[in-house]
Design an enzyme around this catalytic site. Sequence first.
Site, PDB file in Angstrom:
ATOM      1  CE  LYS A  40      15.802  -3.238 -27.808  1.00  0.00           C
ATOM      2  NZ  LYS A  40      16.533  -4.517 -27.722  1.00  0.00           N
ATOM      3  NE  ARG A  61      25.893  -4.624 -29.621  1.00  0.00           N
ATOM      4  CZ  ARG A  61      25.331  -5.114 -28.522  1.00  0.00           C
ATOM      5  NH1 ARG A  61      24.151  -4.670 -28.136  1.00  0.00           N
ATOM      6  NH2 ARG A  61      25.937  -6.038 -27.797  1.00  0.00           N
ATOM      7  CB  CYS A  86      20.617 -11.316 -31.107  1.00  0.00           C
ATOM      8  SG  CYS A  86      21.840 -10.090 -31.639  1.00  0.00           S
ATOM      9  CB  CYS A 127      24.817  -9.244 -28.726  1.00  0.00           C
ATOM     10  SG  CYS A 127      23.131  -9.129 -28.097  1.00  0.00           S
ATOM     11  CE  LYS A 133      18.726  -3.982 -31.036  1.00  0.00           C
ATOM     12  NZ  LYS A 133      19.236  -5.340 -30.826  1.00  0.00           N
ATOM     13  NE  ARG A 153      24.020  -2.401 -25.650  1.00  0.00           N
ATOM     14  CZ  ARG A 153      24.375  -1.467 -26.527  1.00  0.00           C
ATOM     15  NH1 ARG A 153      25.275  -0.554 -26.172  1.00  0.00           N
ATOM     16  NH2 ARG A 153      23.839  -1.439 -27.724  1.00  0.00           N
ATOM     17  CB  CYS A 156      24.540  -8.414 -33.190  1.00  0.00           C
ATOM     18  SG  CYS A 156      24.032  -7.309 -31.855  1.00  0.00           S
ATOM     19  CB  SER A 215      16.661  -1.784 -20.213  1.00  0.00           C
ATOM     20  OG  SER A 215      17.662  -1.205 -21.046  1.00  0.00           O
TER      21      SER A 215
END
Length: 329
Positions: free
Chosen positions: A252, A221, A120, A122, A199, A209, A130, A278
């Site tokens: 995800k 996004r 990616c 990002c 995603k 992040r 991205c 996360s």
Amino acid sequence: MHTSIVRHRRLRRTAGIRNLVRETRLHVHDLIMPIFVAHGDDVKTEISSMPGVYNLSLDRLDEEIAEIVSLGIQAVLLFGIPASKDSVGTGAYAEDGIVQQATRKIKKLAPDLVVIADTCLCEFTDHGHCGVVHEGDCGAVVDNDESLALLVRTAVSQARAGADIIAPSNMMDGFVGAIRQGLDEAGFEDIPIMSYAVKYSSAYYGPFREAAQSAPKFGDRKTYQMDAANAREALREAETDVGEGADMLMVKPGLAYLDIVRLLKERYDLPLVVYNVSAEYAMVKAAAMQGWIDERAIVLETLTGMKRAGADLIITYHAKDAVRWMNGQ
């Protein structure tokens, strides 16, 4: 006439019996450990929202890789934090980029460890999106097709550095087909693609992040990641990626989307990956630090639930602890 009670509890009576009839089993080979690699020397910086997870410089990778290998974990997912960023994410596809350097080092340290490269832009763009951003009639937009060309360059450079699997997470339309063609043309026909096929644009990515320093500088996004309310769309996304040559499919985040995992498991026969993301990790850690939950029990139950829903593989920041707990430590 006497009607006998159906006694389901007979098969729960002892630990031995429960083990014999257990339907879903969690194994060390199911787990993939994410790693964040940063520029600098002697860097081991704990991520404040993810206790126990660190940004590591290349010279501190040795101890991390040794620990992962000693536990029997067979794969890592690499994320990189570059020294500098620009509008087109040059560091993502540079031959001496941080992910490329880390890949080469890991393959020297542990040749049999599977290195999965997150593909990616990002983490490498100064705007945090991205792909390539242009000003349009409605403001700044991510240019899908121009971004594809850079993502192909990124995937090829990662494969050239020694990555065993390419894992594109950008959610550009056509990304699997473009990367597959690019890898094939560069002589990497044998490198599989683990597609972030489904995603969602999710609030569960917040701590990541911070770790990857990849929060968008403007907007969000939602124009390229999926709406959390949609399920049928997930099937369309997965169908497209299968048709374009994906070797594995990913959902995800994990916990709030286990219905999607089951949908894909019933529809497709490719290996299915779930990302235990996360915030899912951070919430468990925060509650455990307050003494409100049994961390070991919660984590193992969660990961088992992901497998029960249909996951073949789980990307999780809990991987090292989970293996220790499964081993009775």
